[in-house]
Scaffold this motif. Structure first.
Motif, PDB file in Angstrom:
ATOM      1  N   ASP A  84       0.802  -1.230   0.000  1.00  0.00           N
ATOM      2  CA  ASP A  84       0.000   0.000   0.000  1.00  0.00           C
ATOM      3  C   ASP A  84       0.833   1.279   0.000  1.00  0.00           C
ATOM      4  O   ASP A  84       0.400   2.305   0.517  1.00  0.00           O
ATOM      5  CB  ASP A  84      -0.972   0.022   1.188  1.00  0.00           C
ATOM      6  N   GLU A  85       1.997   1.232  -0.595  1.00  0.00           N
ATOM      7  CA  GLU A  85       2.761   2.462  -0.809  1.00  0.00           C
ATOM      8  C   GLU A  85       2.293   3.072  -2.126  1.00  0.00           C
ATOM      9  O   GLU A  85       2.452   2.478  -3.195  1.00  0.00           O
ATOM     10  CB  GLU A  85       4.260   2.180  -0.870  1.00  0.00           C
ATOM     11  N   LEU A  86       1.707   4.263  -2.048  1.00  0.00           N
ATOM     12  CA  LEU A  86       1.115   4.874  -3.230  1.00  0.00           C
ATOM     13  C   LEU A  86       2.166   5.236  -4.270  1.00  0.00           C
ATOM     14  O   LEU A  86       3.191   5.820  -3.950  1.00  0.00           O
ATOM     15  CB  LEU A  86       0.316   6.124  -2.833  1.00  0.00           C
ATOM     16  N   ILE A  87       1.897   4.873  -5.518  1.00  0.00           N
ATOM     17  CA  ILE A  87       2.774   5.206  -6.642  1.00  0.00           C
ATOM     18  C   ILE A  87       2.158   6.319  -7.467  1.00  0.00           C
ATOM     19  O   ILE A  87       2.827   7.288  -7.839  1.00  0.00           O
ATOM     20  CB  ILE A  87       3.038   3.965  -7.515  1.00  0.00           C
ATOM     21  N   SER A  88       0.854   6.207  -7.757  1.00  0.00           N
ATOM     22  CA  SER A  88       0.155   7.282  -8.462  1.00  0.00           C
ATOM     23  C   SER A  88      -1.271   7.385  -7.969  1.00  0.00           C
ATOM     24  O   SER A  88      -1.888   6.381  -7.586  1.00  0.00           O
ATOM     25  CB  SER A  88       0.176   7.061  -9.978  1.00  0.00           C
ATOM     26  N   GLY A  89      -1.781   8.613  -7.972  1.00  0.00           N
ATOM     27  CA  GLY A  89      -3.170   8.869  -7.586  1.00  0.00           C
ATOM     28  C   GLY A  89      -3.796   9.810  -8.589  1.00  0.00           C
ATOM     29  O   GLY A  89      -3.300  10.921  -8.792  1.00  0.00           O
ATOM     30  N   THR A  90      -4.864   9.367  -9.235  1.00  0.00           N
ATOM     31  CA  THR A  90      -5.462  10.141 -10.315  1.00  0.00           C
ATOM     32  C   THR A  90      -6.986  10.063 -10.264  1.00  0.00           C
ATOM     33  O   THR A  90      -7.554   9.142  -9.670  1.00  0.00           O
ATOM     34  CB  THR A  90      -4.997   9.622 -11.688  1.00  0.00           C
ATOM     35  N   TYR A  91      -7.628  11.036 -10.910  1.00  0.00           N
ATOM     36  CA  TYR A  91      -9.083  11.050 -11.058  1.00  0.00           C
ATOM     37  C   TYR A  91      -9.436  11.100 -12.534  1.00  0.00           C
ATOM     38  O   TYR A  91      -8.808  11.846 -13.308  1.00  0.00           O
ATOM     39  CB  TYR A  91      -9.692  12.274 -10.383  1.00  0.00           C
ATOM     40  N   THR A  92     -10.449  10.333 -12.934  1.00  0.00           N
ATOM     41  CA  THR A  92     -10.961  10.385 -14.303  1.00  0.00           C
ATOM     42  C   THR A  92     -12.482  10.361 -14.276  1.00  0.00           C
ATOM     43  O   THR A  92     -13.093   9.887 -13.310  1.00  0.00           O
ATOM     44  CB  THR A  92     -10.479   9.197 -15.159  1.00  0.00           C
ATOM     45  N   TYR A  93     -13.083  10.859 -15.342  1.00  0.00           N
ATOM     46  CA  TYR A  93     -14.522  10.704 -15.525  1.00  0.00           C
ATOM     47  C   TYR A  93     -14.824   9.406 -16.271  1.00  0.00           C
ATOM     48  O   TYR A  93     -15.948   8.913 -16.226  1.00  0.00           O
ATOM     49  CB  TYR A  93     -15.092  11.876 -16.326  1.00  0.00           C
ATOM     50  N   GLU A  94     -13.838   8.890 -16.950  1.00  0.00           N
ATOM     51  CA  GLU A  94     -13.999   7.697 -17.775  1.00  0.00           C
ATOM     52  C   GLU A  94     -13.615   6.441 -17.008  1.00  0.00           C
ATOM     53  O   GLU A  94     -12.856   6.497 -16.035  1.00  0.00           O
ATOM     54  CB  GLU A  94     -13.158   7.821 -19.045  1.00  0.00           C
ATOM     55  N   THR A  95     -14.108   5.288 -17.484  1.00  0.00           N
ATOM     56  CA  THR A  95     -13.876   4.022 -16.786  1.00  0.00           C
ATOM     57  C   THR A  95     -12.646   3.303 -17.330  1.00  0.00           C
ATOM     58  O   THR A  95     -12.668   2.088 -17.519  1.00  0.00           O
ATOM     59  CB  THR A  95     -15.115   3.114 -16.901  1.00  0.00           C
ATOM     60  N   HIS A  96     -11.605   4.060 -17.558  1.00  0.00           N
ATOM     61  CA  HIS A  96     -10.332   3.448 -17.937  1.00  0.00           C
ATOM     62  C   HIS A  96      -9.187   4.393 -17.601  1.00  0.00           C
ATOM     63  O   HIS A  96      -9.353   5.613 -17.516  1.00  0.00           O
ATOM     64  CB  HIS A  96     -10.305   3.083 -19.428  1.00  0.00           C
ATOM     65  N   PHE A  97      -8.023   3.806 -17.388  1.00  0.00           N
ATOM     66  CA  PHE A  97      -6.818   4.576 -17.072  1.00  0.00           C
ATOM     67  C   PHE A  97      -5.617   3.757 -17.508  1.00  0.00           C
ATOM     68  O   PHE A  97      -5.578   2.544 -17.312  1.00  0.00           O
ATOM     69  CB  PHE A  97      -6.724   4.849 -15.567  1.00  0.00           C
ATOM     70  N   GLN A  98      -4.635   4.435 -18.107  1.00  0.00           N
ATOM     71  CA  GLN A  98      -3.390   3.763 -18.486  1.00  0.00           C
ATOM     72  C   GLN A  98      -2.232   4.373 -17.722  1.00  0.00           C
ATOM     73  O   GLN A  98      -2.082   5.601 -17.672  1.00  0.00           O
ATOM     74  CB  GLN A  98      -3.123   3.877 -19.994  1.00  0.00           C
ATOM     75  N   TYR A  99      -1.421   3.505 -17.146  1.00  0.00           N
ATOM     76  CA  TYR A  99      -0.215   3.948 -16.460  1.00  0.00           C
ATOM     77  C   TYR A  99       0.907   4.148 -17.505  1.00  0.00           C
ATOM     78  O   TYR A  99       1.208   3.231 -18.266  1.00  0.00           O
ATOM     79  CB  TYR A  99       0.231   2.900 -15.440  1.00  0.00           C
ATOM     80  N   TYR A 100       1.612   5.327 -17.579  1.00  0.00           N
ATOM     81  CA  TYR A 100       1.221   6.526 -16.920  1.00  0.00           C
ATOM     82  C   TYR A 100       0.943   7.572 -17.989  1.00  0.00           C
ATOM     83  O   TYR A 100       1.804   8.381 -18.327  1.00  0.00           O
ATOM     84  CB  TYR A 100       2.323   6.974 -15.941  1.00  0.00           C
ATOM     85  N   LYS A 101      -0.275   7.486 -18.551  1.00  0.00           N
ATOM     86  CA  LYS A 101      -0.743   8.463 -19.515  1.00  0.00           C
ATOM     87  C   LYS A 101      -1.875   9.263 -18.867  1.00  0.00           C
ATOM     88  O   LYS A 101      -2.816   8.676 -18.337  1.00  0.00           O
ATOM     89  CB  LYS A 101      -1.227   7.781 -20.792  1.00  0.00           C
ATOM     90  N   THR A 102      -1.780  10.564 -18.940  1.00  0.00           N
ATOM     91  CA  THR A 102      -2.736  11.409 -18.215  1.00  0.00           C
ATOM     92  C   THR A 102      -3.697  12.153 -19.144  1.00  0.00           C
ATOM     93  O   THR A 102      -4.276  13.161 -18.757  1.00  0.00           O
ATOM     94  CB  THR A 102      -1.974  12.425 -17.345  1.00  0.00           C
ATOM     95  N   SER A 103      -3.883  11.638 -20.362  1.00  0.00           N
ATOM     96  CA  SER A 103      -4.732  12.336 -21.323  1.00  0.00           C
ATOM     97  C   SER A 103      -6.185  12.446 -20.853  1.00  0.00           C
ATOM     98  O   SER A 103      -6.875  13.410 -21.192  1.00  0.00           O
ATOM     99  CB  SER A 103      -4.677  11.641 -22.689  1.00  0.00           C
ATOM    100  N   ASN A 104      -6.666  11.475 -20.070  1.00  0.00           N
ATOM    101  CA  ASN A 104      -8.045  11.550 -19.575  1.00  0.00           C
ATOM    102  C   ASN A 104      -8.114  11.819 -18.076  1.00  0.00           C
ATOM    103  O   ASN A 104      -9.179  11.685 -17.457  1.00  0.00           O
ATOM    104  CB  ASN A 104      -8.809  10.266 -19.914  1.00  0.00           C
ATOM    105  N   VAL A 105      -6.987  12.229 -17.492  1.00  0.00           N
ATOM    106  CA  VAL A 105      -6.932  12.530 -16.056  1.00  0.00           C
ATOM    107  C   VAL A 105      -7.410  13.960 -15.818  1.00  0.00           C
ATOM    108  O   VAL A 105      -6.898  14.902 -16.426  1.00  0.00           O
ATOM    109  CB  VAL A 105      -5.509  12.338 -15.501  1.00  0.00           C
ATOM    110  N   VAL A 106      -8.391  14.127 -14.934  1.00  0.00           N
ATOM    111  CA  VAL A 106      -8.930  15.458 -14.653  1.00  0.00           C
ATOM    112  C   VAL A 106      -8.350  16.059 -13.372  1.00  0.00           C
ATOM    113  O   VAL A 106      -8.439  17.261 -13.156  1.00  0.00           O
ATOM    114  CB  VAL A 106     -10.469  15.424 -14.574  1.00  0.00           C
ATOM    115  N   LEU A 107      -7.760  15.216 -12.523  1.00  0.00           N
ATOM    116  CA  LEU A 107      -7.094  15.686 -11.311  1.00  0.00           C
ATOM    117  C   LEU A 107      -6.003  14.692 -10.966  1.00  0.00           C
ATOM    118  O   LEU A 107      -6.234  13.483 -10.953  1.00  0.00           O
ATOM    119  CB  LEU A 107      -8.082  15.802 -10.150  1.00  0.00           C
TER     120      LEU A 107
END
Length: 246
Positions: free
Chosen positions: A183-206
């Motif tokens: 449980d050591e955090l590596i990345s923390g992101t928010y999206t409106y969409e139901t997908h996320f790719q490490y580490y691309k932030t094109s759909n990251v809103v926060l």
């Protein structure tokens, strides 16, 4: 003489009523009293609440302690049937916060047999920061826990995570955490969409990741956690999946 007695009784009752009113207004445990004559910023604390995965009677309230924030506090209303934007409806909960994801986030844990509104506060740079009101739904809509995450590793060391929201119109945003097994955090992101790719932030809103996250390691085990958060900051569903980088 009889009229004088009436006047004296009226004065006593008025005095008691005034004292009770002043006592309520100046109650140090009320959020309104804490904020009086202070510089405040509303909606400045990222926070949400969910049922505990191990005890359905426990509500956990997670928050992100920005920078050198201090003096973390949790305030609650007496029920959910009050105006959540009236600070005098909130009373301090005497409880200590605990680290979450090795302290990158923090949380309050408490038994709750009712539904209510919560606000998290902390102090930073001479101001009191407040979260938006959180509507707990631990009885009428308990948080659901699932491991239903589809992980695509076609692109080396940059897995794509996909999931389906069962909350429908209740959903407002998704919070994702990629962490180690410990449980050591590596990345923390928010999206409106139901997908996320490490580490691309094109759909990251926060993005609350500290700096640029490290490259993932081939053969290493990791954990991916998703919180499906509603508009009133209740976590509808929590997805957790462990995987190995291939």
């Amino acid at each position: 003489m009889k009229y004088l007695k009436y006047i004296l009784v009226l004065l006593v009752l008025t005095s008691c009523s005034s004292e009770d009113s002043n006592s309520l207004i100046n109650d140090p445990n009320l959020l309104s009293t804490y904020l009086e004559d202070k510089t405040i910023e509303t909606g400045a604390v990222i926070a949400c609440s969910a049922n505990s995965s191990t005890n359905s009677e426990v509500v956990e309230t997670y928050f992100y302690p920005e920078g050198n924030a201090s003096n973390f506090k949790l305030y609650t209303t007496s029920s959910s049937d009050v105006d959540p934007n009236t600070f005098s409806n909130y009373r301090l909960v005497t409880i200590s916060d605990v680290p979450f994801f090795n302290g990158y986030l923090r949380k309050f844990e408490r038994l709750s047999t009712t539904e209510e509104w919560l606000i998290v506060t902390y102090e930073l740079d001479g101001e009191i920061k407040l979260s938006n009101p959180i509507r707990t739904k631990n009885l009428t809509q308990p948080s659901v826990f699932s491991n239903a995450i589809v992980i695509n590793q076609e692109e080396a060391l940059m897995p794509v995570f996909n999931w389906e929201a069962n909350s429908g119109m209740n959903n407002a945003i998704f919070f994702q955490v990629l962490s180690t097994i410990d449980d050591e955090l590596i990345s923390g992101t928010y999206t409106y969409e139901t997908h996320f790719q490490y580490y691309k932030t094109s759909n990251v809103v926060l993005n609350i990741t500290d700096g640029i996250p490290p490259d993932l390691t081939l053969g290493q085990d990791y954990k991916f956690t998703i919180m499906d958060v509603s508009e009133d900051n209740w976590v509808n569903e929590v997805f957790i999946s462990q995987f190995t980088i291939e």
